[in-house]
Design an enzyme around this catalytic site. Sequence first.
Site, PDB file in Angstrom:
ATOM      1  N   TYR A   1      56.338  43.115  44.877  1.00  0.00           N
ATOM      2  CA  TYR A   1      56.509  44.016  44.139  1.00  0.00           C
ATOM      3  C   TYR A   1      58.084  43.650  44.364  1.00  0.00           C
ATOM      4  CZ  TYR A   1      52.273  46.568  44.610  1.00  0.00           C
ATOM      5  OH  TYR A   1      50.991  47.420  45.021  1.00  0.00           O
TER       6      TYR A   1
ATOM      7  N   PHE B   1      46.177  51.540  40.531  1.00  0.00           N
ATOM      8  CA  PHE B   1      45.842  52.341  39.551  1.00  0.00           C
ATOM      9  C   PHE B   1      45.499  53.683  38.981  1.00  0.00           C
ATOM     10  CE2 PHE B   1      46.847  47.587  37.431  1.00  0.00           C
ATOM     11  CZ  PHE B   1      47.340  47.864  36.924  1.00  0.00           C
ATOM     12  N   PRO B   2      45.444  55.269  40.205  1.00  0.00           N
ATOM     13  CA  PRO B   2      44.708  55.697  39.573  1.00  0.00           C
ATOM     14  C   PRO B   2      44.589  56.710  38.341  1.00  0.00           C
ATOM     15  CG  PRO B   2      46.751  56.304  41.235  1.00  0.00           C
ATOM     16  CD  PRO B   2      46.674  54.617  40.631  1.00  0.00           C
ATOM     17  N   LEU B   3      45.701  56.500  37.950  1.00  0.00           N
ATOM     18  CA  LEU B   3      45.971  57.119  36.497  1.00  0.00           C
ATOM     19  C   LEU B   3      45.928  56.333  35.455  1.00  0.00           C
ATOM     20  CD1 LEU B   3      49.921  59.243  37.177  1.00  0.00           C
ATOM     21  CD2 LEU B   3      47.299  59.812  37.494  1.00  0.00           C
ATOM     22  N   GLY B   4      45.018  55.115  35.486  1.00  0.00           N
ATOM     23  CA  GLY B   4      44.407  54.176  34.659  1.00  0.00           C
ATOM     24  C   GLY B   4      45.401  52.936  34.327  1.00  0.00           C
TER      25      GLY B   4
END
Length: 307
Positions: free
Chosen positions: A80, A229-232
Amino acid sequence: MPNTNDLPDATAVPTAAVPASAAGTWLLGGDLPVHRMGFGAMRLPGRTWEGPAGDPRAARAVLRRAVELGVNHIDTAAFYFYKDLSANTFIREALHPYPDDLVIATKVGPDRDPDHNWLGAAGPAKLKADVHRNLRELGRDHLDLVHLRFLGADGPGDGRFEALAELREQGLIRHLGVSNATPAQLAEAQAVAPVVTVQNRFSPGHRDADARAMIALCARQGIAYVPFFPLGGAGAPHIAGLAAVADRHGATAAQVTLAWSLSVSPAMLAIPGTSSLAHLEENVAAAGLRLDAADLAELTADQPPTG
């Protein structure tokens, strides 16, 4: 401490700051209690892998505020980074010496070179080197949780998971997890050492049969499922009914999305990431949002069931 999500009902997100503990607690690996609302550090160095660069001062402020709000599970990785900006460095600068209850999870596997090109699967020696890199960058003498990140059919064989298990035996790693894993890859890793987390993709817009099967498998085995990517992947997804449910609760679409994810399974841990203080507080406040059966039916009307 038992894993719990049996908290007081809430029909709307309170206006005051909501602690991450409002989402409930999961006992990671049987000995590390973490709040189910955590934080992902991927977006701190840059908005995307290609930039633009993040603001170091803002990144440190976000991390400090996350801990103030009760976040005690931060997900990071040595890959990251954007140019000379690194999530691990921000974490150390903002939070070291670390709170006693803070759990920092990282990942090793396919890496990125200094020019930001993705590399192939890493062998045992490279994986061990990456663990030591994370230790140096984070300023720690051990890592709480290390995920082995798979690349397609590339699995834990050829001594790869064994290398991490060896470092676990040496006390350099406390717990092991897998990422981008299939049930077969999970089982292969479990034959080598205990696995306490699976980090795979999942969100209202990405909830296919394979993901649902893995979530159910994790719940049966007491393994935490940590969706990336819990929000897409690019903000809250366009799901039928999302705006209506958000309006009813006085919440944002992102908050409803996070609350939905946590409702899918008691083994689910959320790690939404952001470089914005406002978005951080918005995300953490979703820990206090409870969706009822009608909400869930409306959100999943155009999707197959998660059972």
